[in-house]
Design a protein around this motif. Structure first.
Motif, PDB file in Angstrom:
ATOM      1  N   GLY A 165       0.778  -1.225   0.000  1.00 57.52           N
ATOM      2  CA  GLY A 165       0.000   0.000   0.000  1.00 57.52           C
ATOM      3  C   GLY A 165       0.813   1.280   0.000  1.00 57.52           C
ATOM      4  O   GLY A 165       0.260   2.362  -0.106  1.00 57.52           O
ATOM      5  N   GLU A 166       2.126   1.174   0.114  1.00 54.54           N
ATOM      6  CA  GLU A 166       2.999   2.350   0.039  1.00 54.54           C
ATOM      7  C   GLU A 166       3.525   2.488  -1.380  1.00 54.54           C
ATOM      8  O   GLU A 166       3.876   1.505  -2.014  1.00 54.54           O
ATOM      9  N   VAL A 167       3.602   3.720  -1.859  1.00 57.22           N
ATOM     10  CA  VAL A 167       4.227   3.981  -3.155  1.00 57.22           C
ATOM     11  C   VAL A 167       5.672   4.360  -2.867  1.00 57.22           C
ATOM     12  O   VAL A 167       5.942   5.281  -2.103  1.00 57.22           O
ATOM     13  N   VAL A 168       6.596   3.618  -3.471  1.00 56.64           N
ATOM     14  CA  VAL A 168       8.029   3.804  -3.228  1.00 56.64           C
ATOM     15  C   VAL A 168       8.704   4.141  -4.546  1.00 56.64           C
ATOM     16  O   VAL A 168       8.470   3.486  -5.563  1.00 56.64           O
ATOM     17  N   PHE A 169       9.547   5.169  -4.519  1.00 57.05           N
ATOM     18  CA  PHE A 169      10.337   5.543  -5.686  1.00 57.05           C
ATOM     19  C   PHE A 169      11.783   5.169  -5.428  1.00 57.05           C
ATOM     20  O   PHE A 169      12.316   5.443  -4.354  1.00 57.05           O
ATOM     21  N   VAL A 170      12.423   4.557  -6.413  1.00 58.04           N
ATOM     22  CA  VAL A 170      13.830   4.185  -6.314  1.00 58.04           C
ATOM     23  C   VAL A 170      14.614   5.193  -7.142  1.00 58.04           C
ATOM     24  O   VAL A 170      14.361   5.353  -8.342  1.00 58.04           O
ATOM     25  N   THR A 171      15.550   5.890  -6.496  1.00 60.51           N
ATOM     26  CA  THR A 171      16.332   6.916  -7.191  1.00 60.51           C
ATOM     27  C   THR A 171      17.414   6.274  -8.048  1.00 60.51           C
ATOM     28  O   THR A 171      17.673   5.076  -7.967  1.00 60.51           O
ATOM     29  N   CYS A 172      18.067   7.098  -8.833  1.00 60.51           N
ATOM     30  CA  CYS A 172      19.167   6.631  -9.677  1.00 60.51           C
ATOM     31  C   CYS A 172      20.297   6.029  -8.848  1.00 60.51           C
ATOM     32  O   CYS A 172      21.026   5.163  -9.318  1.00 60.51           O
ATOM     33  N   LYS A 173      20.432   6.478  -7.605  1.00 59.59           N
ATOM     34  CA  LYS A 173      21.478   5.954  -6.714  1.00 59.59           C
ATOM     35  C   LYS A 173      21.006   4.743  -5.921  1.00 59.59           C
ATOM     36  O   LYS A 173      21.713   4.256  -5.056  1.00 59.59           O
ATOM     37  N   GLY A 174      19.793   4.277  -6.188  1.00 59.93           N
ATOM     38  CA  GLY A 174      19.273   3.088  -5.525  1.00 59.93           C
ATOM     39  C   GLY A 174      18.578   3.350  -4.193  1.00 59.93           C
ATOM     40  O   GLY A 174      18.168   2.407  -3.526  1.00 59.93           O
ATOM     41  N   LYS A 175      18.431   4.600  -3.815  1.00 58.05           N
ATOM     42  CA  LYS A 175      17.742   4.920  -2.560  1.00 58.05           C
ATOM     43  C   LYS A 175      16.239   4.908  -2.777  1.00 58.05           C
ATOM     44  O   LYS A 175      15.757   5.277  -3.839  1.00 58.05           O
ATOM     45  N   GLU A 176      15.518   4.502  -1.739  1.00 57.62           N
ATOM     46  CA  GLU A 176      14.061   4.551  -1.778  1.00 57.62           C
ATOM     47  C   GLU A 176      13.603   5.853  -1.155  1.00 57.62           C
ATOM     48  O   GLU A 176      14.060   6.228  -0.078  1.00 57.62           O
ATOM     49  N   VAL A 177      12.716   6.576  -1.853  1.00 60.57           N
ATOM     50  CA  VAL A 177      12.192   7.840  -1.337  1.00 60.57           C
ATOM     51  C   VAL A 177      10.664   7.806  -1.363  1.00 60.57           C
ATOM     52  O   VAL A 177      10.066   7.005  -2.074  1.00 60.57           O
ATOM     53  N   PHE A 178      10.080   8.699  -0.578  1.00 57.60           N
ATOM     54  CA  PHE A 178       8.631   8.819  -0.378  1.00 57.60           C
ATOM     55  C   PHE A 178       8.055   7.584   0.306  1.00 57.60           C
ATOM     56  O   PHE A 178       6.853   7.395   0.332  1.00 57.60           O
ATOM     57  N   ASN A 179       8.922   6.725   0.835  1.00 58.42           N
ATOM     58  CA  ASN A 179       8.427   5.606   1.620  1.00 58.42           C
ATOM     59  C   ASN A 179       8.503   5.990   3.098  1.00 58.42           C
ATOM     60  O   ASN A 179       9.228   6.907   3.473  1.00 58.42           O
ATOM     61  N   GLN A 180       7.735   5.332   3.899  1.00 62.34           N
ATOM     62  CA  GLN A 180       7.683   5.593   5.337  1.00 62.34           C
ATOM     63  C   GLN A 180       7.312   7.043   5.667  1.00 62.34           C
ATOM     64  O   GLN A 180       7.811   7.610   6.628  1.00 62.34           O
ATOM     65  N   VAL A 181       6.438   7.653   4.851  1.00 58.81           N
ATOM     66  CA  VAL A 181       5.925   8.976   5.167  1.00 58.81           C
ATOM     67  C   VAL A 181       4.869   8.770   6.252  1.00 58.81           C
ATOM     68  O   VAL A 181       3.918   8.018   6.057  1.00 58.81           O
ATOM     69  N   LYS A 182       5.070   9.423   7.399  1.00 66.92           N
ATOM     70  CA  LYS A 182       4.163   9.236   8.530  1.00 66.92           C
ATOM     71  C   LYS A 182       3.520  10.560   8.920  1.00 66.92           C
ATOM     72  O   LYS A 182       4.186  11.583   8.981  1.00 66.92           O
ATOM     73  N   ILE A 183       2.243  10.487   9.195  1.00 72.06           N
ATOM     74  CA  ILE A 183       1.522  11.617   9.780  1.00 72.06           C
ATOM     75  C   ILE A 183       0.867  11.064  11.037  1.00 72.06           C
ATOM     76  O   ILE A 183       0.119  10.086  10.971  1.00 72.06           O
ATOM     77  N   ASN A 184       1.194  11.673  12.180  1.00 76.28           N
ATOM     78  CA  ASN A 184       0.714  11.218  13.478  1.00 76.28           C
ATOM     79  C   ASN A 184       1.083   9.742  13.693  1.00 76.28           C
ATOM     80  O   ASN A 184       0.269   8.936  14.119  1.00 76.28           O
ATOM     81  N   ASP A 185       2.327   9.415  13.370  1.00 80.62           N
ATOM     82  CA  ASP A 185       2.892   8.071  13.520  1.00 80.62           C
ATOM     83  C   ASP A 185       2.176   7.000  12.706  1.00 80.62           C
ATOM     84  O   ASP A 185       2.293   5.826  12.983  1.00 80.62           O
ATOM     85  N   GLN A 186       1.433   7.399  11.692  1.00 83.16           N
ATOM     86  CA  GLN A 186       0.759   6.450  10.821  1.00 83.16           C
ATOM     87  C   GLN A 186       1.346   6.567   9.419  1.00 83.16           C
ATOM     88  O   GLN A 186       1.309   7.633   8.815  1.00 83.16           O
ATOM     89  N   VAL A 187       1.914   5.461   8.925  1.00 90.64           N
ATOM     90  CA  VAL A 187       2.481   5.451   7.580  1.00 90.64           C
ATOM     91  C   VAL A 187       1.367   5.691   6.573  1.00 90.64           C
ATOM     92  O   VAL A 187       0.288   5.094   6.662  1.00 90.64           O
ATOM     93  N   GLN A 188       1.622   6.592   5.629  1.00 89.16           N
ATOM     94  CA  GLN A 188       0.632   6.921   4.612  1.00 89.16           C
ATOM     95  C   GLN A 188       0.586   5.800   3.583  1.00 89.16           C
ATOM     96  O   GLN A 188       1.575   5.504   2.919  1.00 89.16           O
ATOM     97  N   LYS A 189      -0.571   5.172   3.484  1.00 89.48           N
ATOM     98  CA  LYS A 189      -0.780   4.084   2.526  1.00 89.48           C
ATOM     99  C   LYS A 189      -1.880   4.495   1.557  1.00 89.48           C
ATOM    100  O   LYS A 189      -2.666   5.396   1.838  1.00 89.48           O
TER     101      LYS A 189
END
Length: 184
Positions: free
Chosen positions: A135-159
């Motif tokens: 349920g999470e959308v994850v982007f993999v950068t050119c350097k292999g890092k994952e971004v926009f994952n584990q975005v939390k609002i009020n300790d709840q991961v955005q799914k």
């Protein structure tokens, strides 16, 4: 005054980085914390975006955040609903702070709104691919890092709803494939 202190801390942290974590003493306060795991990615802070007709848009299951695909860039930001929840008074005790407390709170909330009235942008040229993971959308950068994952609002991961997230990622990957390879 604890509410004012929390608002001022939130403003300072959000202004200094694209990653922030601030919490009021009352953990039950919705919107009390906003956390983004990746601190050194290619994403950048941009003015808040309005949805464009006919462009892919994805709303989180709790309706607090959204992703949009516009002009070869993915935008992540709070929704109007999320902004409203962050800005509304939390309880009766906060409402009875006296004149000075009320003035300081109004000034602090104004600053918070100015900071939160932005989003994060990630150019597709800086990504290898996008995927959906639980349920999470994850982007993999050119350097292999994952971004926009584990975005939390009020300790709840955005799914995001699985089918909608997969459709959004398919649009992203299709557009990504038409662009030049990762820039140096």
């Amino acid at each position: 005054m604890n509410m004012i202190r929390a608002i001022l801390c939130t403003t300072a942290l959000l202004a200094s980085a694209t990653c922030a974590h601030a919490r009021s003493p009352d953990d039950s306060r919705h919107g009390a914390s906003i956390t983004i795991d990746d601190k050194d990615g290619p994403e950048r802070v941009v003015p808040r975006q309005r949805p464009a007709s006919g462009k892919p848009r994805l709303l989180s299951t709790n309706q607090w955040s959204e992703m949009m695909l516009k002009d070869e860039t993915v935008y992540l930001q709070l929704t109007d609903y999320g902004m409203k929840k962050v800005m509304e008074p939390q309880d009766a005790q906060d409402k009875d702070e006296g004149f000075l407390g009320s003035v300081l709170k109004t000034m602090a909330l104004s600053g918070v709104k100015q900071v939160l009235d932005h989003g994060l942008a990630l150019s597709l040229v800086d990504t290898r691919s996008a995927l959906v993971r639980d349920g999470e959308v994850v982007f993999v950068t050119c350097k292999g890092k994952e971004v926009f994952n584990q975005v939390k609002i009020n300790d709840q991961v955005q799914k995001y709803p699985q089918a909608s997230a997969e459709d959004f990622v398919n649009n992203v990957n299709r557009l990504r494939a038409a662009l030049p390879a990762c820039r140096p």
